[in-house]
Design an enzyme around this catalytic site. Structure first.
Site, PDB file in Angstrom:
ATOM      1  N   LYS A   9       0.782  -1.062   0.183  1.00 50.67           N
ATOM      2  CA  LYS A   9       0.162   0.050   0.186  1.00 50.67           C
ATOM      3  C   LYS A   9       0.798   1.214  -0.188  1.00 50.67           C
ATOM      4  O   LYS A   9       1.949   1.281   0.577  1.00 50.67           O
ATOM      5  CB  LYS A   9      -0.804  -0.043   1.162  1.00 50.67           C
ATOM      6  CG  LYS A   9      -0.315   0.073   2.631  1.00 50.67           C
ATOM      7  CD  LYS A   9       0.226   1.390   3.202  1.00 50.67           C
ATOM      8  CE  LYS A   9       0.857   1.101   4.693  1.00 50.67           C
ATOM      9  NZ  LYS A   9       1.401   2.330   4.915  1.00 50.67           N
ATOM     10  N   GLY A  94      10.061  -2.133   7.380  1.00 53.30           N
ATOM     11  CA  GLY A  94      10.256  -0.794   7.747  1.00 53.30           C
ATOM     12  C   GLY A  94      10.322   0.437   6.594  1.00 53.30           C
ATOM     13  O   GLY A  94      10.959   1.262   6.812  1.00 53.30           O
ATOM     14  N   GLY A 100       4.154  -6.261   6.475  1.00 48.69           N
ATOM     15  CA  GLY A 100       3.768  -7.292   7.431  1.00 48.69           C
ATOM     16  C   GLY A 100       2.315  -7.286   7.809  1.00 48.69           C
ATOM     17  O   GLY A 100       1.889  -8.187   8.005  1.00 48.69           O
ATOM     18  N   ASP A 134      -2.888  -1.235  10.650  1.00 46.90           N
ATOM     19  CA  ASP A 134      -3.105  -1.428   9.115  1.00 46.90           C
ATOM     20  C   ASP A 134      -3.620  -2.868   8.626  1.00 46.90           C
ATOM     21  O   ASP A 134      -3.912  -2.917   7.451  1.00 46.90           O
ATOM     22  CB  ASP A 134      -1.686  -1.131   8.417  1.00 46.90           C
ATOM     23  CG  ASP A 134      -1.381   0.235   8.452  1.00 46.90           C
ATOM     24  OD1 ASP A 134      -1.878   1.072   8.914  1.00 46.90           O
ATOM     25  OD2 ASP A 134      -0.314   0.537   8.075  1.00 46.90           O
TER      26      ASP A 134
END
Length: 287
Positions: A9, A94, A100, A134
């Site tokens: 995203k 990151g 994730g 998220d």
């Protein structure tokens, strides 16, 4: 083996509107899903064992969001089945691309399918929210306007576009950014119409660029070709292009020290597209 995408995203903007008593920040953002990301494979097991066939280096099983999602789904349903789960990792940790969280969401969707649990998206999204703010947007599988801590979602149909994403060689610690004293907080809320007409900013970007100069270097380089911005809390930066050819031409010029990819913005998650194909035609996206 059932194989499903776990898409990336982009945060087309990210405004921090406040901070709750529990320490979580409230925000507004617009999630743009991409047709590029990780991939997960699922094969059921009757013995109840959960195995990740491709462990991530340096990530203990207890911290792996895919396995945490599988355990959370079993706790919520009482299911005693197991699974072998394969993970093809393309998205950097990151990076602000939701890798994730997307992996966790696809794990919930895939295991719901192979274990024949029949849970609806509302239930899966509620389970996913326990794993991260998220996760619900990936479970629901639509590009969306988000508020609250990111879990209050309004699906939005965005215009077709191509994006070039650059990944600097650094991992941004999200908690460090949200705890930083220079982070802009208390922004006035805006509407979807206002953003689409006037645009917005990423309030985390100045802090990240101060702490991680490589992010700023990548953004400034990309800004030479099209207005560039950081996604999420970084480290990846992106720019929009009207054609795939233009985006790939710029990607070919990037310095070797950065990774990057070109992807198309989509309104429906590729994971949902694959599951819809399976349920409507019986054709499994498998390998």
């Amino acid at each position: 083996m059932l194989r499903l995408p776990a898409p990336a995203k982009l945060n087309l903007f990210l405004h921090i509107t406040g901070r709750r008593a529990d320490g979580y920040h409230t925000l507004q953002t617009l999630f743009q899903l991409l047709d590029y990301g990780d991939e997960l494979g699922f094969a059921g097991r009757a013995d109840g064992k959960l195995r990740l066939l491709d462990p991530l280096p340096g990530v203990p099983d207890d911290d792996n969001l895919v396995l945490r999602a599988a355990h959370a789904l079993r706790r919520a349903t009482g299911c005693v089945l197991g699974a072998d789960i394969a993970l093809l990792k393309r998205l950097p940790a990151g990076g602000g691309l939701g890798g994730g969280s997307s992996d966790a969401a696809t794990a919930l969707l895939g295991l719901n399918q192979i274990w024949n649990l029949g849970l609806d998206l509302d239930t899966l999204a509620a389970i996913g929210l326990q794993l991260g703010a998220d996760v619900p947007v990936f479970v629901r599988g639509r590009s969306a306007w988000a508020e609250g801590v990111g879990e209050q979602l309004t699906p939005v149909d965005l215009d077709f576009a191509w994006y070039l994403v650059l990944c600097p060689d650094c991992q941004v610690a999200t908690a460090k950014i949200f705890a930083h004293r220079e982070l802009t907080r208390g922004a006035l809320p805006i509407t979807i119409r206002a953003f689409l007409g006037q645009g917005g900013e990423n309030h985390c970007q100045p802090v990240v660029e101060k702490l991680y100069p490589g992010v700023k270097r990548a953004r400034l380089w990309l800004d030479n070709f099209s207005p560039a911005r950081m996604t999420g809390t970084g480290a990846c930066v992106f720019a929009r292009f009207d054609s795939e050819a233009h985006a790939r031409a710029v990607l070919a010029k990037k310095p070797e020290m950065w990774q990057g990819f070109v992807a198309r913005g989509v309104n429906q998650s590729p994971a949902h597209t694959a599951l819809k194909l399976l349920t409507t035609t019986g054709v499994s996206p498998s390998g």
